[in-house]
Design an enzyme around this catalytic site. Structure first.
Site, PDB file in Angstrom:
ATOM      1  N   GLY A  18       0.829  -1.210   0.000  1.00 42.78           N
ATOM      2  CA  GLY A  18       0.000   0.000   0.000  1.00 42.78           C
ATOM      3  C   GLY A  18       0.855   1.249   0.000  1.00 42.78           C
ATOM      4  N   TYR A  52     -13.824  -2.323  11.160  1.00 35.32           N
ATOM      5  CA  TYR A  52     -12.438  -1.859  11.260  1.00 35.32           C
ATOM      6  C   TYR A  52     -11.834  -2.275  12.600  1.00 35.32           C
ATOM      7  CZ  TYR A  52      -8.439   1.251  10.581  1.00 35.32           C
ATOM      8  OH  TYR A  52      -7.171   1.767  10.415  1.00 35.32           O
ATOM      9  N   ALA A  61     -12.809  -4.732  14.470  1.00 37.81           N
ATOM     10  CA  ALA A  61     -12.651  -6.186  14.475  1.00 37.81           C
ATOM     11  C   ALA A  61     -11.340  -6.589  13.813  1.00 37.81           C
ATOM     12  CB  ALA A  61     -13.830  -6.843  13.754  1.00 37.81           C
ATOM     13  N   LYS A  95      -8.584  -4.737  13.400  1.00 40.17           N
ATOM     14  CA  LYS A  95      -7.391  -4.232  14.076  1.00 40.17           C
ATOM     15  C   LYS A  95      -7.190  -4.885  15.444  1.00 40.17           C
ATOM     16  CE  LYS A  95      -6.186  -1.566  10.694  1.00 40.17           C
ATOM     17  NZ  LYS A  95      -5.022  -1.901   9.858  1.00 40.17           N
TER      18      LYS A  95
END
Length: 255
Positions: free
Chosen positions: A21, A160, A162, A164
């Site tokens: 990314g 999100y 969940a 992280k």
């Protein structure tokens, strides 16, 4: 004292690093930081134009960078990529996504999009990288970009959070699995970072003020706030750190 202790080196000269990314925002900043510390950095993203431009800029500034187009959600392509590449000294798992919605609105497609990229792809990218490291007995540093939302909850952040929170557990277990091979695994967990992608959200003053009320230092994070951390976790100065998290959250989780 006749002999003073020596500060471990923060240099990454001679090291190979890979950042997923890497085309924009946090990933681009981390790539620049690693290159500035001396690493040869491979920029990875699904599309070429941004990583090609960033690699050119890094090389023009005296750093060393190349780029590879790779979709980390394509696990076969990821496995093939690492089989063909020399083992990396540093892997930065930065690729991720978010679909902020109330649990009442979350769809199965939302779940798959967030959990598949933020967790499943990260797990199997890490596995492929580590297999190559172990095969040639290369000590290395794995750095995952987590979030303060892996330590607290937030409205419209069920998926999100969940992903992280799961990353936090994965990181600790991974560190135990690979410690005997000299491989370390750690997380950088930022607060809200202002990037071109997140900037439109902060134009909503109500949302901005709700965020700033939680960040005790009173400002949004910047990409620069994370650049020193990635160099630290990649280099010998953090040689005894594994299975832990650097929270760069302006005090959000201190309360």
């Amino acid at each position: 004292m006749s002999t003073l202790p020596q500060t471990p080196s923060f240099s990454l000269y001679g090291k190979r690093a890979m950042v997923t990314g890497a085309g924009r925002g946090i990933g681009a900043g981390l790539s620049v930081a690693l290159a500035a510390a001396g690493a040869q950095v491979t920029l990875v993203a699904r599309t070429e134009p941004e990583i090609a431009k960033l690699a050119e800029a890094i090389n023009s500034s005296g750093g060393l960078a190349d780029y590879k187009t790779l979709d980390v959600s394509n696990h076969q392509a990821v496995a093939s990529f690492f089989e063909q590449e020399p083992a990396y000294d540093v892997l930065v798992n930065n690729a991720g996504t978010n679909r902020p919605k109330s649990i009442l609105e979350v769809t199965e497609d939302d779940y798959d999009a967030v959990l598949d990229l933020n967790l499943k792809s990260l797990v199997f990218t890490t596995q492929a990288a580590i297999r190559k490291m172990v095969a040639i007995e290369k000590a290395a540093s794995i750095i995952h970009i987590g979030s303060q939302m892996g330590h607290v909850g937030g409205p419209n952040r069920t998926l999100y959070c969940a992903s992280k929170w799961a990353l936090e557990g994965f990181n600790k277990a991974l560190a135990l699995d690979v410690a005997a091979h000299g491989i370390r695994s750690n997380i950088i967990a930022p607060t809200f970072i202002e990037t071109p992608m997140t900037k439109p959200f902060f134009e909503n003053q109500e949302f901005l003020q709700s965020v700033l009320a939680k960040i005790k230092l009173g400002r949004l994070g910047t990409v620069e706030d994370l650049m020193g951390a990635v160099v630290f976790l990649a280099c010998d100065a953090s040689a005894l750190m594994t299975g832990t998290t650097l929270l760069i959250d302006g005090g959000w989780t201190a309360e």
